[in-house]
Design a protein around this motif. Structure first.
Motif, PDB file in Angstrom:
ATOM      1  N   LYS A  80       0.809  -1.231   0.000  1.00  0.00           N
ATOM      2  CA  LYS A  80       0.000   0.000   0.000  1.00  0.00           C
ATOM      3  C   LYS A  80       0.835   1.270   0.000  1.00  0.00           C
ATOM      4  CE  LYS A  80      -3.523   1.160   2.300  1.00  0.00           C
ATOM      5  NZ  LYS A  80      -4.922   1.407   2.409  1.00  0.00           N
ATOM      6  N   SER A 167      -8.140  -0.791   3.682  1.00  0.00           N
ATOM      7  CA  SER A 167      -8.724  -0.684   2.352  1.00  0.00           C
ATOM      8  C   SER A 167      -7.637  -0.965   1.311  1.00  0.00           C
ATOM      9  CB  SER A 167      -9.333   0.698   2.158  1.00  0.00           C
ATOM     10  OG  SER A 167      -8.384   1.708   2.482  1.00  0.00           O
ATOM     11  N   ASN A 169      -6.317   0.071  -1.374  1.00  0.00           N
ATOM     12  CA  ASN A 169      -5.865   1.126  -2.287  1.00  0.00           C
ATOM     13  C   ASN A 169      -4.455   1.529  -1.870  1.00  0.00           C
ATOM     14  OD1 ASN A 169      -7.750   2.116   0.008  1.00  0.00           O
ATOM     15  ND2 ASN A 169      -6.277   3.781  -0.283  1.00  0.00           N
ATOM     16  N   SER A 175     -10.775   4.614  -1.563  1.00  0.00           N
ATOM     17  CA  SER A 175     -10.945   3.176  -1.315  1.00  0.00           C
ATOM     18  C   SER A 175     -11.631   2.490  -2.491  1.00  0.00           C
ATOM     19  CB  SER A 175     -11.788   2.949  -0.055  1.00  0.00           C
ATOM     20  OG  SER A 175     -11.112   3.409   1.088  1.00  0.00           O
ATOM     21  N   TYR A 253      -8.154   9.988   1.196  1.00  0.00           N
ATOM     22  CA  TYR A 253      -9.143   9.492   0.243  1.00  0.00           C
ATOM     23  C   TYR A 253      -9.231  10.426  -0.975  1.00  0.00           C
ATOM     24  CZ  TYR A 253     -10.772   7.637   4.776  1.00  0.00           C
ATOM     25  OH  TYR A 253     -10.867   7.084   6.020  1.00  0.00           O
TER      26      TYR A 253
END
Ligand code: TXA
Ligand code: MG
Length: 361
Positions: A80, A167, A169, A175, A253
């Motif tokens: 990530k 999440s 991403n 996400s 986000y």
């Protein structure tokens, strides 16, 4: 319920591999449907071997690893590109496993779990020693939830160990709510994505902790303040100066395109020569095909090259489910600016507005 969600899985995606875009990562990522023979079994096997795999949950797709294996958890942070100070949520294989990893001191916490698990509620507890420091990034607390998604349940039950799963991403990005989003973000970095179709809620779980027998909300989500209220007083967590959880950072986000949030789209005036896209709750008096992008209507959206409506019928739950997908779609349109309109603040609307605020950059 199990059959319903799994039946939404798209057919024909089995094992479409793709190459890594990062030269240091040379693996291929297999995309399997949960229905394809042994999709869940393959995921469970990889997890037992210390690999990370992407799995659907009812909120967003998660990037899972054995929570009790620090080396496997370290892979999550690598994949990530997540900073090592951002702790992970632990997902239980069964309710009774809670007491094995956490110290539950409050009856209120037990009541909330009884009501909302399995489901999109994460509760922060004091941790037990068995939980590796890398999971909690050295904190004395651990965030725990139990997913209700049939695919996630099947895999975590087969592994029969708690799974750490943020999440799926790259750090700081929106996400993923579909397997394709995960592939777009992480292809070549992980061996397997189990495709369980689009996720139900579309935004991340609500995160709470119990402080002085009050419910302290540290991330808004599908379990709304209104739903928590019957159990006790709800108050908003104000981040302290010592711990910064990036999910609570003001910018998170985020799409790549610049995004601003406005109270009403009609109040926005475009800059000449700049292409702006609009993200609106629902078309007031609009017409068109539900769900499809369409040209701006003069009445509400004068200046936009592209418009998305979060819910044609003005339903906040549907709006939450569409939010991250539509942000991604607008982000792919090479716009100069995304203008997002605040939604009504009630129910899950508060969580949508929270994510819009963090997506603004
Ligand atoms: O819906 C969800 O919660 C998804 C699915 C995959 O379960 N997971 C998710 O994880 O959103 P992640 O890592 O993207 O967000 C977890 C948030 C982060 O903001 C993290 O800082 C916070 O939870 N968190 C985790 N452990 C914590 C702790 N011990 N204390 C405070 N915050 C914590
Ligand atoms: Mg996240």
């Amino acid at each position: 319920m199990k059959t319903e969600i799994v039946s939404a899985v798209r057919a024909g995606l089995a094992f479409s591999g793709s190459e890594a875009d990062d030269p240091s990562q040379t693996g291929a990522t297999a995309l399997v449907t949960a229905e394809s023979s042994g999709g869940c079994a393959k995921a469970a096997k990889l997890l037992r071997e210390g690999e990370v795999v992407a799995l659907p949950t009812e909120t967003v797709y998660g990037l899972a690893a054995d929570a009790l294996n620090p080396i496997a958890v370290a892979r999550i942070f690598e994949v990530k590109e997540r900073p090592r100070f951002d702790p992970l949520i632990v997902h239980l294989p069964r309710r009774e496993a809670l007491d094995e990893i956490a110290i539950v001191e409050s009856q209120l916490a037990r009541d909330l779990i009884e009501k909302f698990w399995p489901g999109p509620l994460t509760v922060i507890f004091r941790k037990r020693d068995v939980v590796p420091d890398i999971v909690t990034t050295g904190l004395e607390t651990v965030a725990v939830r139990m997913s209700a998604h049939p695919v996630f349940c099947e895999v975590v039950s087969a592994v029969n160990r708690p799974l750490a799963a943020p999440s799926a991403n790259r750090f700081g990005r929106v996400s993923p709510t579909t397997a394709q989003h995960v592939l777009d973000e992480l292809h070549g970095r992980i061996p397997l994505i189990v495709d369980g179709g689009a996720t139900e809620h579309g935004i991340e779980s609500t995160i709470i902790r119990i402080v002085d027998e009050m419910i302290e909300l540290s991330r808004r989500g599908p379990i709304t303040e209104e739903m928590l209220h019957p159990f006790g007083e709800v108050r908003e967590h104000t981040p302290g100066s010592t711990i910064t959880a990036p999910g609570q950072l003001p910018t998170h986000y985020a799409p790549k395109t610049r995004l601003i949030v406005v109270n009403r789209l009609p109040d926005f005036s475009a800059t000449p020569g700049k292409r702006a896209g609009a993200l609106s709750f629902f078309p007031v008096g609009g017409v068109g095909n539900p769900g499809s992008p369409r040209p701006a209507t003069a009445a509400t959206t004068p200046d936009f090259a592209s418009v998305r409506y979060l819910s044609e019928r003005g339903d906040l739950r549907e709006a939450a489910a569409n939010l991250f997908r539509m942000l991604r779609e607008l982000d792919a349109e090479n716009l100069d600016l995304i203008v997002a309109e605040r939604v009504p603040e009630n129910g899950i609307g508060a969580a949508i507005n929270d994510r819009l605020g963090r997506a603004s950059n």
